[in-house]
Scaffold this motif. Structure first.
Motif, PDB file in Angstrom:
ATOM      1  N   THR A  13      -4.266 -77.630  41.786  1.00 54.17           N
ATOM      2  CA  THR A  13      -5.497 -78.422  41.668  1.00 54.17           C
ATOM      3  C   THR A  13      -6.652 -77.754  42.393  1.00 54.17           C
ATOM      4  N   THR A  14      -6.395 -77.181  43.575  1.00 55.85           N
ATOM      5  CA  THR A  14      -7.448 -76.484  44.309  1.00 55.85           C
ATOM      6  C   THR A  14      -7.942 -75.280  43.530  1.00 55.85           C
ATOM      7  N   LEU A  15      -7.013 -74.541  42.948  1.00 54.83           N
ATOM      8  CA  LEU A  15      -7.377 -73.372  42.143  1.00 54.83           C
ATOM      9  C   LEU A  15      -8.226 -73.785  40.952  1.00 54.83           C
ATOM     10  N   MET A  16      -7.811 -74.833  40.260  1.00 52.77           N
ATOM     11  CA  MET A  16      -8.547 -75.286  39.082  1.00 52.77           C
ATOM     12  C   MET A  16      -9.925 -75.811  39.456  1.00 52.77           C
ATOM     13  N   ALA A  17     -10.022 -76.519  40.573  1.00 51.78           N
ATOM     14  CA  ALA A  17     -11.303 -77.100  40.979  1.00 51.78           C
ATOM     15  C   ALA A  17     -12.258 -76.055  41.526  1.00 51.78           C
ATOM     16  N   ASN A  18     -11.791 -75.243  42.478  1.00 57.24           N
ATOM     17  CA  ASN A  18     -12.681 -74.304  43.154  1.00 57.24           C
ATOM     18  C   ASN A  18     -12.986 -73.064  42.334  1.00 57.24           C
ATOM     19  N   THR A  19     -12.032 -72.631  41.533  1.00 65.98           N
ATOM     20  CA  THR A  19     -12.219 -71.401  40.773  1.00 65.98           C
ATOM     21  C   THR A  19     -12.774 -71.662  39.384  1.00 65.98           C
ATOM     22  N   TYR A  20     -12.332 -72.731  38.743  1.00 64.44           N
ATOM     23  CA  TYR A  20     -12.683 -72.947  37.345  1.00 64.44           C
ATOM     24  C   TYR A  20     -13.462 -74.234  37.099  1.00 64.44           C
ATOM     25  N   SER A  21     -13.740 -74.997  38.140  1.00 61.86           N
ATOM     26  CA  SER A  21     -14.550 -76.206  38.033  1.00 61.86           C
ATOM     27  C   SER A  21     -14.037 -77.168  36.962  1.00 61.86           C
ATOM     28  N   TRP A  22     -12.712 -77.182  36.749  1.00 63.31           N
ATOM     29  CA  TRP A  22     -12.049 -78.074  35.798  1.00 63.31           C
ATOM     30  C   TRP A  22     -12.590 -77.923  34.376  1.00 63.31           C
ATOM     31  N   CYS A  23     -13.089 -76.755  34.048  1.00 66.13           N
ATOM     32  CA  CYS A  23     -13.582 -76.526  32.682  1.00 66.13           C
ATOM     33  C   CYS A  23     -13.488 -75.039  32.366  1.00 66.13           C
ATOM     34  N   VAL A  24     -12.532 -74.673  31.504  1.00 64.32           N
ATOM     35  CA  VAL A  24     -12.318 -73.275  31.139  1.00 64.32           C
ATOM     36  C   VAL A  24     -12.214 -73.178  29.619  1.00 64.32           C
ATOM     37  N   THR A  25     -13.131 -72.452  29.026  1.00 68.74           N
ATOM     38  CA  THR A  25     -13.125 -72.288  27.566  1.00 68.74           C
ATOM     39  C   THR A  25     -12.803 -70.865  27.139  1.00 68.74           C
ATOM     40  N   ASP A  26     -12.999 -69.898  28.026  1.00 69.53           N
ATOM     41  CA  ASP A  26     -12.734 -68.500  27.696  1.00 69.53           C
ATOM     42  C   ASP A  26     -11.227 -68.256  27.657  1.00 69.53           C
ATOM     43  N   ALA A  27     -10.746 -67.671  26.553  1.00 68.30           N
ATOM     44  CA  ALA A  27      -9.309 -67.472  26.367  1.00 68.30           C
ATOM     45  C   ALA A  27      -8.711 -66.579  27.447  1.00 68.30           C
ATOM     46  N   GLY A  28      -9.436 -65.539  27.811  1.00 69.61           N
ATOM     47  CA  GLY A  28      -8.939 -64.631  28.840  1.00 69.61           C
ATOM     48  C   GLY A  28      -8.791 -65.317  30.187  1.00 69.61           C
ATOM     49  N   MET A  29      -9.758 -66.169  30.523  1.00 62.81           N
ATOM     50  CA  MET A  29      -9.694 -66.878  31.788  1.00 62.81           C
ATOM     51  C   MET A  29      -8.604 -67.943  31.782  1.00 62.81           C
ATOM     52  N   VAL A  30      -8.378 -68.540  30.607  1.00 64.62           N
ATOM     53  CA  VAL A  30      -7.285 -69.511  30.492  1.00 64.62           C
ATOM     54  C   VAL A  30      -5.954 -68.831  30.777  1.00 64.62           C
ATOM     55  N   ASN A  31      -5.752 -67.658  30.181  1.00 61.28           N
ATOM     56  CA  ASN A  31      -4.511 -66.916  30.413  1.00 61.28           C
ATOM     57  C   ASN A  31      -4.359 -66.541  31.887  1.00 61.28           C
ATOM     58  N   GLU A  32      -5.465 -66.113  32.502  1.00 63.76           N
ATOM     59  CA  GLU A  32      -5.411 -65.741  33.915  1.00 63.76           C
ATOM     60  C   GLU A  32      -5.075 -66.946  34.789  1.00 63.76           C
ATOM     61  N   LEU A  33      -5.666 -68.096  34.458  1.00 63.97           N
ATOM     62  CA  LEU A  33      -5.380 -69.318  35.205  1.00 63.97           C
ATOM     63  C   LEU A  33      -3.917 -69.697  35.093  1.00 63.97           C
ATOM     64  N   LEU A  34      -3.412 -69.744  33.871  1.00 60.22           N
ATOM     65  CA  LEU A  34      -2.027 -70.158  33.658  1.00 60.22           C
ATOM     66  C   LEU A  34      -1.042 -69.159  34.265  1.00 60.22           C
ATOM     67  N   ASN A  35      -1.369 -67.879  34.181  1.00 63.53           N
ATOM     68  CA  ASN A  35      -0.485 -66.870  34.777  1.00 63.53           C
ATOM     69  C   ASN A  35      -0.415 -67.023  36.295  1.00 63.53           C
ATOM     70  N   SER A  36      -1.518 -67.436  36.898  1.00 60.03           N
ATOM     71  CA  SER A  36      -1.542 -67.568  38.355  1.00 60.03           C
ATOM     72  C   SER A  36      -0.665 -68.709  38.850  1.00 60.03           C
ATOM     73  N   VAL A  37      -0.330 -69.658  37.974  1.00 58.72           N
ATOM     74  CA  VAL A  37       0.541 -70.773  38.370  1.00 58.72           C
ATOM     75  C   VAL A  37       1.896 -70.702  37.672  1.00 58.72           C
TER      76      VAL A  37
END
Length: 485
Positions: A158-182
Motif C-alpha cells: 500500500t505504501t508503494l502504491m500510494a507514494n510511488t504511483y499515487s493509486w493511479c497507474v495507466t502506463d503498461a510498463g509501470m504497471v508491470n514494474e509495480l506488480l513485479n516489485s510485489v
C-alpha cells in the motif's frame, strides 16, 4: 388502552461471549506466530525480539490499565478481566502496528486506547469505537516518528502504491514494474511482505477469517460486503481510467483491507446489531477506504474508515430499528443510495488524480534509470565540508536534493559522506536521509551504499531501490559530486 405489537421468533445461540473471544484469540495468535516466523527467516532474530516486545507492551498496557480500573471501582480483578477481555484489544493493537514501531509508543497507546476508547464509555460492550483502532490512530498521530533503533523494513504494497504511483497507474510498463516489485498478484495473495504484524500473509488472513466465519465467531456479511464493495468500486474506477482489472485485485489484496475486514470491522460491539445494519456499515467502510486511499494523504484508509463508521453505528441502528418488512425496505433503499453515491464519488476522485509517470516526482520513486540522468530532474549538490584522512583519502560531506525537496515545501536535502582515494570510492555513509520514511530513507542501509565501493567516474552507476529511485539517484549524484571534486 390499546397496545400494538409485532411478535417475532426468538433464537437462542449456543455461542457464548467467552467462546467467541477464545476462538477469535486463537485465530489472532496463529497470524501473529506466522509473522514471527516470517521476520525470523527474512530479517533475523532482532526483528523477532522487537515483535515480542510490541506484543508484550500492548498486552501489558491494556491489562494493567483494566486491573487498576477494577481496583478503583472495587471489583474482583479476576472476574472483571474475564468479562472485559483486555487481551483481545492488546493482541489486535499489536497486530496493527509495524515491526519497527517502538514498544514504548505501543505501551502508551495501549493505555490510552483502553481508557478513552473503552473504559470512558463504560467498559466492554458499551464502547462506541474499536479500542484497538483508537490505539493505532494514537500511534499514527502522536508517535509516527518513534521507531525502534536499527529496525527497518521495505515499503509495503500500500505504501508503494500510494507514494510511488499515487493509486493511479495507466502506463503498461509501470504497471508491470509495480506488480513485479510485489511479486505479482499471486505474490500479494500467497507471498509475504513487511508491514503491520497482522498483515504479513494475505492467504493466511483469508483462511483464518473463513474458519471464524464458519464457526460464527464473526459475521460473514461484513467482510464479504466490505471486500466485495471495494472490488466493485475500484473495478468501476479502473474501467473509467483504463487501468485494467489488476487494479481492484491490488486494492483487495492489500493486507490492511483483509485484516480490517475480518478482524476489526466485524467487532460486534462497535458495529450494528442487525444483519441489514452490518451490511450498510460494511458498505460505508468500503467507500471511505477507497476515497481515503485515492484522495487523502494516507497510504491506507481502513483504520479511519472503520472509526468513522463506528461513529455512524447509532444512526444506522435507528434507521434499521423498526418492523421487519419495513426495516428491510429501508435497508435496501439506504444500501442502494449509498452504493450509487459511493460509486459517483469514486469516479470523481479517480478522475481528479493524474496517472503516475516516470517524469513526475509524485512517485517516490519509479524511474529505473541507473545514473539519474533520465529522471528529468536536477539534483542540486553542495559539498559542505572536506576532510583529509591519515591514509591519504578525502571525505566529502555532500548536501543533495532528494524526494523530500521535490515534493514538500519544507523538505530537507539528504546529507551524504563520500570517502575517495585516488579517484576511487572507498566508502559512502548517509548522515541524514530526509526522504519518505521506510521508502526513500532506505538509502541509508549498508546494503545500498556498499554498491558504490570501488567505483570511479567511468564506472559509476546505481542500482535503484524498489520504489525509491529518486532517493537512489540522490545518492548517485552525491557520489558523482565527490568524484568530480
Amino acid at each position: 388502552m390499546k397496545f400494538n405489537y409485532s411478535p417475532a421468533p426468538n433464537y437462542r445461540s449456543t455461542n457464548s461471549t467467552k467462546r467467541i473471544m477464545f476462538e477469535l484469540l486463537l485465530g489472532l495468535i496463529v497470524i501473529y506466530l506466522y509473522s514471527l516466523f516470517y521476520y525470523a527467516t527474512n530479517y533475523g532474530s532482532e526483528y523477532v525480539v522487537q515483535a515480542v516486545l510490541i506484543m508484550a507492551a500492548s498486552l501489558g498496557g491494556c491489562m494493567l490499565t483494566e486491573i487498576v480500573w477494577a481496583l478503583v471501582i472495587k471489583k474482583d480483578v479476576v472476574s472483571y478481566l474475564k468479562g472485559s477481555f483486555p487481551w483481545i484489544t492488546g493482541v489486535i493493537l499489536a497486530l496493527m502496528v509495524s515491526v519497527n514501531t517502538h514498544w514504548y509508543a505501543v505501551a502508551v497507546a495501549a493505555v490510552l486506547c483502553t481508557i478513552f476508547g473503552k473504559l470512558a464509555f463504560g467498559g466492554f460492550g458499551q464502547n462506541i469505537f474499536n479500542p484497538a483502532a483508537v490505539g493505532r490512530a494514537i500511534i499514527l498521530t502522536a508517535f509516527s516518528s518513534m521507531v525502534a533503533t536499527d529496525i527497518t523494513t521495505g515499503a509495503t504494497p500500500t505504501t508503494l502504491m500510494a507514494n510511488t504511483y499515487s493509486w493511479c497507474v495507466t502506463d503498461a510498463g509501470m504497471v508491470n514494474e509495480l506488480l513485479n516489485s510485489v511479486g505479482g498478484l499471486g505474490g500479494l495473495l500467497f507471498g509475504s511482505h513487511p508491514g503491520a504484524l497482522g498483515e504479513t500473509c494475505g492467504i493466511l488472513i483469508i483462511v483464518v477469517g473463513i474458519i471464524l466465519a464458519v464457526r460464527k465467531v464473526i459475521d460473514w456479511r461484513v467482510p464479504v460486503v466490505y471486500i466485495g464493495s471495494v472490488f466493485v468500486m475500484t473495478a468501476v474506477m479502473a474501467l473509467f481510467k483504463g487501468m485494467g482489472m489488476w487494479y481492484p485485485v491490488y486494492h483487495v489484496l492489500s493486507r490492511g483491507l483483509l485484516f480490517g475486514a475480518f478482524f476489526m470491522a466485524t467487532d460486534p460491539v462497535t458495529n450494528p446489531t442487525s444483519a441489514s445494519g452490518r451490511v450498510i456499515f460494511a458498505l460505508g467502510c468500503a467507500i471511505l477506504t477507497v476515497l481515503i486511499r485515492v484522495k487523502a494523504n494516507l497510504p491506507e484508509g481502513v483504520l479511519y474508515s472503520i472509526l468513522i463508521m463506528n461513529a455512524c453505528t447509532p444512526m444506522i441502528e435507528r434507521a434499521c430499528d423498526c418492523e421487519q418488512i419495513k426495516g428491510l425496505r429501508n435497508a435496501v433503499i439506504t444500501f442502494v443510495c449509498l452504493a450509487v453515491v459511493g460509486l459517483g464519488c469514486g469516479v470523481l476522485a479517480i478522475h481528479a488524480v493524474e496517472p503516475a509517470t516516470a517524469q513526475t516526482p509524485v512517485e517516490e520513486e519509479n524511474n529505473s534509470s541507473s545514473g539519474g540522468s533520465e529522471t528529468g530532474m536536477d539534483f542540486n549538490t553542495e559539498i559542505t565540508s572536506t576532510t583529509e584522512n591519515s591514509d591519504g583519502s578525502v571525505t566529502y560531506t555532500v548536501s543533495v536534493d532528494g524526494y523530500a525537496v521535490y515534493n514538500h515545501a519544507d523538505g530537507k536535502p539528504n546529507v551524504i559522506e563520500v570517502t575517495v582515494l585516488d579517484g576511487t570510492v572507498q566508502n559512502v555513509v548517509v548522515v541524514e536521509a530526509n526522504d519518505t520514511q521506510h521508502v526513500g530513507d532506505q538509502i541509508a542501509n549498508e546494503d545500498f551504499t556498499s554498491q558504490f565501493a570501488g567505483m570511479t567516474l567511468d564506472t559509476l552507476e546505481v542500482e535503484p531501490l524498489s520504489g525509491a529511485t529518486i532517493s537512489s539517484n540522490s545518492a548517485y549524484h552525491a557520489v558523482l559530486a565527490a568524484l568530480e571534486q
